[in-house]
Design a protein around this motif. Sequence first.
Motif, PDB file in Angstrom:
ATOM      1  N   HIS A 282       0.808  -1.101  -0.001  1.00 51.89           N
ATOM      2  CA  HIS A 282      -0.152   0.010   0.153  1.00 51.89           C
ATOM      3  C   HIS A 282       0.885   1.290   0.177  1.00 51.89           C
ATOM      4  O   HIS A 282       0.263   2.257  -0.519  1.00 51.89           O
ATOM      5  CB  HIS A 282      -0.941   0.188   1.440  1.00 51.89           C
ATOM      6  N   ARG A 283       1.889   1.172   0.608  1.00 45.55           N
ATOM      7  CA  ARG A 283       2.943   2.297   0.602  1.00 45.55           C
ATOM      8  C   ARG A 283       3.152   2.854  -0.899  1.00 45.55           C
ATOM      9  O   ARG A 283       3.299   4.086  -1.143  1.00 45.55           O
ATOM     10  CB  ARG A 283       4.067   2.046   1.545  1.00 45.55           C
ATOM     11  N   ALA A 284       3.525   1.920  -1.461  1.00 48.90           N
ATOM     12  CA  ALA A 284       4.214   2.000  -2.960  1.00 48.90           C
ATOM     13  C   ALA A 284       2.908   2.682  -3.754  1.00 48.90           C
ATOM     14  O   ALA A 284       3.204   3.743  -4.321  1.00 48.90           O
ATOM     15  CB  ALA A 284       4.386   0.646  -3.718  1.00 48.90           C
ATOM     16  N   VAL A 285       1.599   2.250  -3.490  1.00 56.24           N
ATOM     17  CA  VAL A 285       0.392   2.872  -4.119  1.00 56.24           C
ATOM     18  C   VAL A 285       0.511   4.313  -3.636  1.00 56.24           C
ATOM     19  O   VAL A 285      -0.054   5.381  -4.406  1.00 56.24           O
ATOM     20  CB  VAL A 285      -0.854   2.105  -4.124  1.00 56.24           C
ATOM     21  N   PHE A 286       0.269   4.675  -2.399  1.00 55.86           N
ATOM     22  CA  PHE A 286       0.021   5.677  -1.728  1.00 55.86           C
ATOM     23  C   PHE A 286       1.150   6.810  -2.114  1.00 55.86           C
ATOM     24  O   PHE A 286       0.872   8.064  -2.236  1.00 55.86           O
ATOM     25  CB  PHE A 286      -0.015   5.662  -0.259  1.00 55.86           C
ATOM     26  N   THR A 287       2.357   6.299  -2.304  1.00 58.57           N
ATOM     27  CA  THR A 287       3.188   7.371  -2.671  1.00 58.57           C
ATOM     28  C   THR A 287       3.042   7.808  -4.032  1.00 58.57           C
ATOM     29  O   THR A 287       3.045   8.965  -4.440  1.00 58.57           O
ATOM     30  CB  THR A 287       4.615   6.557  -2.682  1.00 58.57           C
ATOM     31  N   ILE A 288       2.565   6.945  -5.115  1.00 58.42           N
ATOM     32  CA  ILE A 288       2.006   7.424  -6.386  1.00 58.42           C
ATOM     33  C   ILE A 288       0.897   8.260  -6.232  1.00 58.42           C
ATOM     34  O   ILE A 288       0.928   9.463  -6.858  1.00 58.42           O
ATOM     35  CB  ILE A 288       1.875   6.135  -7.312  1.00 58.42           C
TER      36      ILE A 288
ATOM     37  N   LYS B  42      -0.066  10.372  -3.937  1.00 53.29           N
ATOM     38  CA  LYS B  42       0.652  11.528  -3.259  1.00 53.29           C
ATOM     39  C   LYS B  42       1.266  12.319  -4.286  1.00 53.29           C
ATOM     40  O   LYS B  42       0.954  13.667  -4.495  1.00 53.29           O
ATOM     41  CB  LYS B  42       1.666  11.321  -2.067  1.00 53.29           C
ATOM     42  N   LYS B  43       2.068  11.537  -5.080  1.00 52.49           N
ATOM     43  CA  LYS B  43       2.854  12.298  -6.349  1.00 52.49           C
ATOM     44  C   LYS B  43       1.892  12.946  -7.238  1.00 52.49           C
ATOM     45  O   LYS B  43       1.973  14.209  -7.680  1.00 52.49           O
ATOM     46  CB  LYS B  43       3.684  11.478  -6.863  1.00 52.49           C
ATOM     47  N   LEU B  44       0.683  12.390  -7.472  1.00 57.57           N
ATOM     48  CA  LEU B  44      -0.235  12.740  -8.477  1.00 57.57           C
ATOM     49  C   LEU B  44      -1.257  13.792  -7.698  1.00 57.57           C
ATOM     50  O   LEU B  44      -2.237  14.541  -8.536  1.00 57.57           O
ATOM     51  CB  LEU B  44      -1.183  11.754  -8.858  1.00 57.57           C
TER      52      LEU B  44
ATOM     53  N   GLU C 257     -12.638  18.535 -13.750  1.00 64.45           N
ATOM     54  CA  GLU C 257     -11.183  18.956 -13.172  1.00 64.45           C
ATOM     55  C   GLU C 257     -11.247  18.341 -11.774  1.00 64.45           C
ATOM     56  O   GLU C 257     -10.180  18.017 -11.388  1.00 64.45           O
ATOM     57  CB  GLU C 257     -10.807  20.159 -13.468  1.00 64.45           C
ATOM     58  N   GLN C 258     -12.441  18.780 -11.034  1.00 60.53           N
ATOM     59  CA  GLN C 258     -12.194  18.427  -9.725  1.00 60.53           C
ATOM     60  C   GLN C 258     -12.550  16.504  -9.647  1.00 60.53           C
ATOM     61  O   GLN C 258     -12.002  15.930  -8.774  1.00 60.53           O
ATOM     62  CB  GLN C 258     -13.212  18.917  -8.692  1.00 60.53           C
ATOM     63  N   ARG C 259     -13.331  16.208 -10.227  1.00 63.57           N
ATOM     64  CA  ARG C 259     -13.585  14.496 -10.263  1.00 63.57           C
ATOM     65  C   ARG C 259     -12.474  13.873 -10.615  1.00 63.57           C
ATOM     66  O   ARG C 259     -12.183  12.873 -10.186  1.00 63.57           O
ATOM     67  CB  ARG C 259     -14.719  14.499 -11.564  1.00 63.57           C
ATOM     68  N   LYS C 260     -11.719  14.392 -11.706  1.00 61.75           N
ATOM     69  CA  LYS C 260     -10.539  13.565 -12.133  1.00 61.75           C
ATOM     70  C   LYS C 260      -9.361  13.521 -11.025  1.00 61.75           C
ATOM     71  O   LYS C 260      -8.455  13.050 -11.364  1.00 61.75           O
ATOM     72  CB  LYS C 260      -9.977  14.429 -13.486  1.00 61.75           C
ATOM     73  N   LYS C 261      -9.473  14.466 -10.061  1.00 62.92           N
ATOM     74  CA  LYS C 261      -8.666  14.445  -8.893  1.00 62.92           C
ATOM     75  C   LYS C 261      -8.980  13.512  -7.816  1.00 62.92           C
ATOM     76  O   LYS C 261      -8.333  13.360  -7.010  1.00 62.92           O
ATOM     77  CB  LYS C 261      -8.639  15.935  -8.384  1.00 62.92           C
ATOM     78  N   ASN C 262      -9.958  12.830  -7.766  1.00 64.24           N
ATOM     79  CA  ASN C 262     -10.313  11.942  -6.956  1.00 64.24           C
ATOM     80  C   ASN C 262     -10.221  10.398  -7.555  1.00 64.24           C
ATOM     81  O   ASN C 262     -10.293  10.034  -8.638  1.00 64.24           O
ATOM     82  CB  ASN C 262     -11.926  12.062  -6.542  1.00 64.24           C
TER      83      ASN C 262
ATOM     84  N   GLU D 182       1.805   4.810 -14.478  1.00 59.43           N
ATOM     85  CA  GLU D 182       1.142   5.206 -15.886  1.00 59.43           C
ATOM     86  C   GLU D 182      -0.131   4.736 -15.927  1.00 59.43           C
ATOM     87  O   GLU D 182      -0.917   5.276 -16.551  1.00 59.43           O
ATOM     88  CB  GLU D 182       2.064   4.381 -16.777  1.00 59.43           C
ATOM     89  N   THR D 183      -0.141   3.419 -15.344  1.00 58.23           N
ATOM     90  CA  THR D 183      -1.497   2.780 -15.203  1.00 58.23           C
ATOM     91  C   THR D 183      -2.778   3.815 -14.529  1.00 58.23           C
ATOM     92  O   THR D 183      -3.783   3.783 -15.051  1.00 58.23           O
ATOM     93  CB  THR D 183      -1.697   1.370 -14.916  1.00 58.23           C
TER      94      THR D 183
END
Lengths: 586, 160
Positions: free
Chosen positions: A352-358, A360-362, A407-412, A499-500
Amino acid sequence: MNKEFQNKPLLLSGNEAVALGASHGGVNVASAYPGTPSTEILETIARRAPEINAEWAPNEKVALEVGMGAAFTGARVLVTMKHVGVNVAADPLFTLSYTGTKGGIVLVSADDPGMHSSQNEQDNRNYGPFAKVPVLEPADSQEAYDFMRLGLDLSEQFDTPVILRMTTRVCHSKSIVHPTKPVSLEREYTFESDQKKYVMLPAYARARHAIVEKRTKKLREWAESTKINHHYKVEGAKIGIITSGVAFQYVREIMPHASILKIGMLHPLPSKMLTDFATQYKTVYVVEELEPFIENHLLQLGIDIKSKPELMRQGELTPDRIRTIFGLPATQLPDASTVPPRPPVLCPGCPHRAVFTILKKLKLKVMGDIGCYTLGALPPLQMLDTCVCMGAGINHAMGMSKILPKEQRKKNVAVIGDSTFVHSGITGLINMVYNGGDCTVLILDNRTTAMTGRQDHPGTGKTLMGTDAPNLDLAQVCRAIGVPFVKTVSPWSLEHSEETIREAIAFDGPAVVIEKGPCILINRKKEIIPFKIDTNACKNCGACARTGCPAIEPIDGAYKINPEKCRACELCYQLCKFGAIASADA
Amino acid sequence: MLDAPVKNVLCVGIGGQGVLTVSEVLAQAAFESGYDVKKSEIHGMSQRGGSVTSAIRFGGKVHAPLIPEGEVDVLIGFDPNETERNRHLLRPGGVVIEPTADMVKACLNLPRTLNIAVLGKASNSLPMRDEAWDKAIEICVPPHTIGINRQAFRTGREEL
């Protein structure tokens, strides 16, 4: 729990005692969904009472319905869950109350006052009067054992399901149990058609409701003379205290000079016994954990009590809180130290840490729910924005997408674990497709029900008993639901995973990315070669530390990897832009 | 035995230090000795690096599974921060038992038994006899480690 009964005392947790009581009480079928603090009941049954047909259900509603079916044949049944699990099982529970049963059926509700590991601290004694079902509440392991067995008998005697309400300090505390001779049941199991009992068409249900009301009266009479409601009389006591559950132990500890009426059956309450008790004492208090349940009943009866519900409604009781309730001076203590708290965090090596790191980056907002991934909310990741109940994240994202501009929807994004998805995520995903949501869902498939201790579920390929089971293919489920974008990636391939996720978000419509990577604690490797930070190459940018990995420690101003904690997951290695991290082997 | 006053032991540490194993052995030893015993703990935090505490109370008759503040007789602390966090709960005159350098050295050849060595030292402040401790270790640790755990326990118990 051998075939030969050994008449000797045992030191058991409340959960273990329930398991033993189920075995000695002749339970044939047990079904549950893991939930702290109830989980060990079924685990103990699986380990020590394999004669019981025990299984994990996908959720608590299924568990209770399966149990119900078995009970309708005359089998004795145990169903267990944590307090919020009863909310999921509430639909069958309320009408099981009307149908009644043939074989005894006991539902353990393991409550969590103080929320050691729960999202609320609801007081499930309230289900008793609401569902019109008797509630027993043990105060230690001996009572957990005894009430489990009593519950089965009462269930059959009064034609009703029975709730066995426990709390963390009874479930997970150990105390001595003197077991008694197991029952020997000679039964033939059949399902006899009886529509007026089992088919709750309104006409039949109305008749059953009348039966339920009569039953409640009979149960109340039984409660008036049962030994499980007991007056612990102290000669000359001026104070009488009415209490139940583990609170009884705290009261006994702190108020040895008071008489106590300990209630073992919380519904129906023994009105006469309560009134009689109250007349014998100058002042009557009620001490109960969480809601003024007994107190409200006493007020209804017109009994005058020294009422202090606001001192008990929140958080778990302790002996020291009892002192406060009775106005006793607090124990003089030296100042507590100011060592910072040490809450649980994601393990080193957690996918999960790997996923959350991504995420967070996004810079995304994350709708989630209940599981190890809930810990993604903690600093430094802080990547969880909603967590309410099982399966909710998907629906939160969907609900928001109905209103928020693109633009907000795409941030969720929504995140959900594999076990939680099977529990109650599938219907949310169906809704998303059916009602045209534009949302991305990440199924964090770590191949287990992790937070509760790594139990199996329909997606792991194994049952509670360790036998092989058909392995639910989550990607296929998503496709069958009609999700147009379904991809499976490894959380450990950071680039591909990122990327995915980007693709899924950009996709207009429902999209699912399954992050498939096992919980680090299953199939633990014995030999791990940890990773190491080269202090010369390290620029102290902190990117590795900002993942929150507990193995990365700042020591003397430099980041170091603790080789005893490192699980060589390679997350920090992939993140380091300066090539300063490598295997200690390299 | 029925009159024996209640003795309170609090074991604290972090995940991976074997706090709950020590607490199991201690509770079992008290049980083997004929005392009434209650033990409490919170499950699930140790795997995830959280604080771990377990309270064991034993005596003639034990009511609350939690130790009232200010009544801890023996604080067994496996992690210095956790020990600090709980120090204020000690009874005046209560003792704190922590790992020492000598114990660590003695356990180098007895892998993952430092926790039991610390328990051995703590046992000198507790009334249970050798036989009860021996039996408790046998019941609570993985069978193939009974020998080294008993050895580690003796090392701690006999340490001056």
